[in-house]
Design a protein around this motif. Structure first.
Motif, PDB file in Angstrom:
ATOM      1  N   LYS A 227       0.837  -1.203   0.000  1.00  0.00           N
ATOM      2  CA  LYS A 227       0.000   0.000   0.000  1.00  0.00           C
ATOM      3  C   LYS A 227       0.872   1.254   0.000  1.00  0.00           C
ATOM      4  N   LEU A 228       2.008   1.165   0.668  1.00  0.00           N
ATOM      5  CA  LEU A 228       2.966   2.274   0.647  1.00  0.00           C
ATOM      6  C   LEU A 228       3.460   2.518  -0.775  1.00  0.00           C
ATOM      7  N   ALA A 229       3.773   1.441  -1.488  1.00  0.00           N
ATOM      8  CA  ALA A 229       4.262   1.575  -2.866  1.00  0.00           C
ATOM      9  C   ALA A 229       3.227   2.268  -3.755  1.00  0.00           C
ATOM     10  N   ARG A 230       1.947   2.010  -3.482  1.00  0.00           N
ATOM     11  CA  ARG A 230       0.872   2.657  -4.258  1.00  0.00           C
ATOM     12  C   ARG A 230       0.472   4.005  -3.652  1.00  0.00           C
ATOM     13  N   PHE A 231       1.008   4.297  -2.492  1.00  0.00           N
ATOM     14  CA  PHE A 231       0.658   5.479  -1.693  1.00  0.00           C
ATOM     15  C   PHE A 231      -0.845   5.557  -1.464  1.00  0.00           C
ATOM     16  N   GLU A 232      -1.365   4.439  -0.938  1.00  0.00           N
ATOM     17  CA  GLU A 232      -2.783   4.342  -0.596  1.00  0.00           C
ATOM     18  C   GLU A 232      -2.897   3.994   0.884  1.00  0.00           C
ATOM     19  N   LEU A 233      -2.436   4.905   1.725  1.00  0.00           N
ATOM     20  CA  LEU A 233      -2.327   4.648   3.155  1.00  0.00           C
ATOM     21  C   LEU A 233      -3.537   5.164   3.911  1.00  0.00           C
ATOM     22  N   ASP A 234      -4.029   4.359   4.860  1.00  0.00           N
ATOM     23  CA  ASP A 234      -5.059   4.827   5.785  1.00  0.00           C
ATOM     24  C   ASP A 234      -4.417   5.068   7.150  1.00  0.00           C
ATOM     25  N   ASP A 235      -5.222   5.441   8.122  1.00  0.00           N
ATOM     26  CA  ASP A 235      -4.694   5.767   9.448  1.00  0.00           C
ATOM     27  C   ASP A 235      -3.987   4.570  10.079  1.00  0.00           C
ATOM     28  N   ASN A 236      -4.511   3.381   9.842  1.00  0.00           N
ATOM     29  CA  ASN A 236      -3.897   2.186  10.403  1.00  0.00           C
ATOM     30  C   ASN A 236      -2.506   1.944   9.805  1.00  0.00           C
ATOM     31  N   LYS A 277      15.926   6.896   1.278  1.00  0.00           N
ATOM     32  CA  LYS A 277      16.010   6.493  -0.125  1.00  0.00           C
ATOM     33  C   LYS A 277      17.411   6.000  -0.453  1.00  0.00           C
ATOM     34  N   ALA A 278      18.423   6.694   0.059  1.00  0.00           N
ATOM     35  CA  ALA A 278      19.809   6.286  -0.185  1.00  0.00           C
ATOM     36  C   ALA A 278      20.050   4.860   0.298  1.00  0.00           C
ATOM     37  N   ASN A 279      19.564   4.546   1.485  1.00  0.00           N
ATOM     38  CA  ASN A 279      19.713   3.178   2.001  1.00  0.00           C
ATOM     39  C   ASN A 279      18.966   2.178   1.131  1.00  0.00           C
ATOM     40  N   GLY A 280      17.747   2.550   0.734  1.00  0.00           N
ATOM     41  CA  GLY A 280      16.922   1.644  -0.053  1.00  0.00           C
ATOM     42  C   GLY A 280      17.528   1.311  -1.402  1.00  0.00           C
ATOM     43  N   LEU A 281      18.185   2.278  -2.023  1.00  0.00           N
ATOM     44  CA  LEU A 281      18.802   2.046  -3.332  1.00  0.00           C
ATOM     45  C   LEU A 281      19.925   1.016  -3.271  1.00  0.00           C
ATOM     46  N   ILE A 282      20.458   0.803  -2.081  1.00  0.00           N
ATOM     47  CA  ILE A 282      21.579  -0.116  -1.889  1.00  0.00           C
ATOM     48  C   ILE A 282      21.107  -1.527  -1.547  1.00  0.00           C
ATOM     49  N   MET A 283      19.832  -1.693  -1.216  1.00  0.00           N
ATOM     50  CA  MET A 283      19.350  -2.934  -0.615  1.00  0.00           C
ATOM     51  C   MET A 283      19.543  -4.184  -1.466  1.00  0.00           C
ATOM     52  N   ARG A 284      19.299  -4.105  -2.771  1.00  0.00           N
ATOM     53  CA  ARG A 284      19.380  -5.312  -3.597  1.00  0.00           C
ATOM     54  C   ARG A 284      20.781  -5.933  -3.501  1.00  0.00           C
ATOM     55  N   GLU A 285      21.796  -5.132  -3.771  1.00  0.00           N
ATOM     56  CA  GLU A 285      23.164  -5.665  -3.757  1.00  0.00           C
ATOM     57  C   GLU A 285      23.633  -5.976  -2.343  1.00  0.00           C
ATOM     58  N   LEU A 317      10.936  -2.098  -3.928  1.00  0.00           N
ATOM     59  CA  LEU A 317      11.661  -0.881  -3.547  1.00  0.00           C
ATOM     60  C   LEU A 317      11.938  -0.009  -4.771  1.00  0.00           C
ATOM     61  N   LYS A 318      12.283  -0.638  -5.874  1.00  0.00           N
ATOM     62  CA  LYS A 318      12.565   0.115  -7.107  1.00  0.00           C
ATOM     63  C   LYS A 318      11.318   0.870  -7.561  1.00  0.00           C
ATOM     64  N   ASP A 319      10.149   0.237  -7.447  1.00  0.00           N
ATOM     65  CA  ASP A 319       8.904   0.916  -7.799  1.00  0.00           C
ATOM     66  C   ASP A 319       8.685   2.143  -6.912  1.00  0.00           C
ATOM     67  N   MET A 320       9.080   2.034  -5.641  1.00  0.00           N
ATOM     68  CA  MET A 320       8.915   3.152  -4.714  1.00  0.00           C
ATOM     69  C   MET A 320       9.937   4.260  -4.948  1.00  0.00           C
ATOM     70  N   LEU A 321      11.201   3.856  -5.149  1.00  0.00           N
ATOM     71  CA  LEU A 321      12.317   4.795  -5.075  1.00  0.00           C
ATOM     72  C   LEU A 321      12.896   5.211  -6.417  1.00  0.00           C
ATOM     73  N   GLY A 322      12.635   4.421  -7.447  1.00  0.00           N
ATOM     74  CA  GLY A 322      13.237   4.697  -8.739  1.00  0.00           C
ATOM     75  C   GLY A 322      14.620   4.076  -8.860  1.00  0.00           C
ATOM     76  N   GLU A 323      15.320   4.447  -9.925  1.00  0.00           N
ATOM     77  CA  GLU A 323      16.645   3.900 -10.223  1.00  0.00           C
ATOM     78  C   GLU A 323      17.719   4.616  -9.401  1.00  0.00           C
ATOM     79  N   ALA A 324      18.774   3.882  -9.079  1.00  0.00           N
ATOM     80  CA  ALA A 324      19.940   4.499  -8.458  1.00  0.00           C
ATOM     81  C   ALA A 324      20.684   5.330  -9.505  1.00  0.00           C
ATOM     82  N   PRO A 325      21.307   6.441  -9.097  1.00  0.00           N
ATOM     83  CA  PRO A 325      22.058   7.250 -10.073  1.00  0.00           C
ATOM     84  C   PRO A 325      23.273   6.494 -10.596  1.00  0.00           C
TER      85      PRO A 325
END
Length: 365
Positions: A227-236, A277-285, A317-325
């Motif tokens: 839901k975060l990736a789609r940015f469809e968040l409710d209060d919960n 975001k910086a941390n997330g871009l590193i996660m795959r490797e 994560l890539k869908d959320m953050l995009g490509e690493a530079p």
């Protein structure tokens, strides 16, 4: 089995937790410095809630709203001098990790006017003013850690300090304050919270207690991840993310972080990429590097997230953050050298980390 665990911060979590516990503020003194950035504390309502409590308790206050997205030595030194001159009794940090991290530095400098900001990193101070942490993002967990991460322009990176004395005395977490955040900030800070839980779980300094908290945080993040990736968040969902952030802070206060954080600082300093975001871009490797030596744990993480593979999770994560530079060879060499400043995160990583490994990671991201 052997471990130690302690957290001195008193935590209040839930809707209107500040107004419901207003008497606590009066216990800390009669004059406060409120530390924030320019906008977020005002926009989300947290600053108004604090001002109301200050006025109800007849506590005078000064607002310092000059904290950058990545607070610098120079800024915390300026605020520390103001706090010392005005003889404030305690510090209130409102915002993301930056204002709360800065609050810790300011609390040290205000209590020790003879200390210059560049000497904070020696951790030789004896006194610290009481600190209250009020997060308005669900990301850093700084409200329950001793760490203060500050930009060192002379080193071209971020460096942390902290002792048992720099934990906030109180933390107030109200997920309502995150409702005004935009998509990018919400995602970036949530990914930061997740990486705290993940890195704490994999860290060489992890314990049976921290591992339980890590899996709880990872499972909670997983409930709202798609839901975060789609940015469809409710209060919960926003409460889930705030809870993940809180747990992440408690975890890294015990375990520290690993090389993913140490590398991410380069993205932030040179590319102005937000920390999470910086941390997330590193996660795959990062996960692939550690899989051979931490297979069981990484499989547990993937299971908790509802993913079948590292690549499935990394694609989310890539869908959320995009490509690493894309980095030049010169940038890869520079980042490799600067990452090696982060000795603690290197030694805390399951896989052996050296210059060659870091260079390879930077080359493959």
């Amino acid at each position: 089995m052997e471990f130690k665990y302690a957290i001195p911060t008193k935590i209040y979590f839930g809707k209107n937790c500040i107004s419901k516990n207003a008497d606590i503020f009066a216990q800390l003194g009669k004059r406060a410095l409120i530390v924030t950035g320019k906008q977020s504390a005002k926009a989300c309502g947290a600053l108004d809630d604090i001002i109301k409590v200050m006025e109800e308790n007849k506590i005078s206050y000064i607002i310092f709203d000059e904290i950058e997205n990545n607070p610098s030595v120079e800024t915390v030194e300026k605020a520390g001098k103001i706090a010392a001159q005005k003889k404030v009794d305690f510090i209130i940090g409102i915002g993301g990790g930056s204002p709360i991290d800065a609050s810790k530095a300011i609390a040290v400098l205000a209590a020790n006017p003879e200390v210059i900001a560049i000497d904070l990193f020696k951790n030789e101070f004896k006194k610290v003013l009481p600190i209250i942490g009020i997060p308005t993002t669900a990301g850093t967990g700084s409200e329950v850690t001793s760490y203060s991460v500050i930009v060192r322009k002379d080193l071209q990176t971020k460096v942390s300090f902290g002792t048992d004395k720099t934990y906030p005395q109180y933390a107030f977490l109200d997920a309502r304050y995150t409702a005004t955040l935009g998509k990018n900030t919400t995602i970036n800070t949530a990914v930061d919270a997740f990486t705290h839980a993940l890195e704490g779980y994999l860290a060489n300094r992890s314990t049976v207690i921290s591992e339980c908290l890590s899996l709880e945080a990872i499972r909670t993040f997983g409930k709202s991840m798609r839901k975060l990736a789609r940015f469809e968040l409710d209060d919960n969902d926003r409460e889930n993310l705030m809870y993940t952030s809180l747990l992440g802070g408690i975890i890294i206060a015990q375990t520290g972080v690993t090389i993913a954080h140490g590398m991410g600082y380069c993205y932030t300093f040179f590319k102005d990429i937000p920390h999470g975001k910086a941390n997330g871009l590193i996660m795959r490797e990062y996960l692939k590097l550690n899989y051979d030596v931490a297979k069981a744990k990484i499989d547990n993480v993937l299971n908790a997230l509802g993913c079948e593979s590292i690549d499935e999770f990394a694609d989310i994560l890539k869908d959320m953050l995009g490509e690493a530079p894309k980095l030049t060879l010169e940038e890869i060499q520079l980042y490799t050298e600067l990452t090696q400043i982060q000795k603690g995160s290197m030694s805390n990583t399951p896989h052996e980390i050296n210059a060659d490994v870091i260079y390879k990671l930077w080359s493959e991201i």
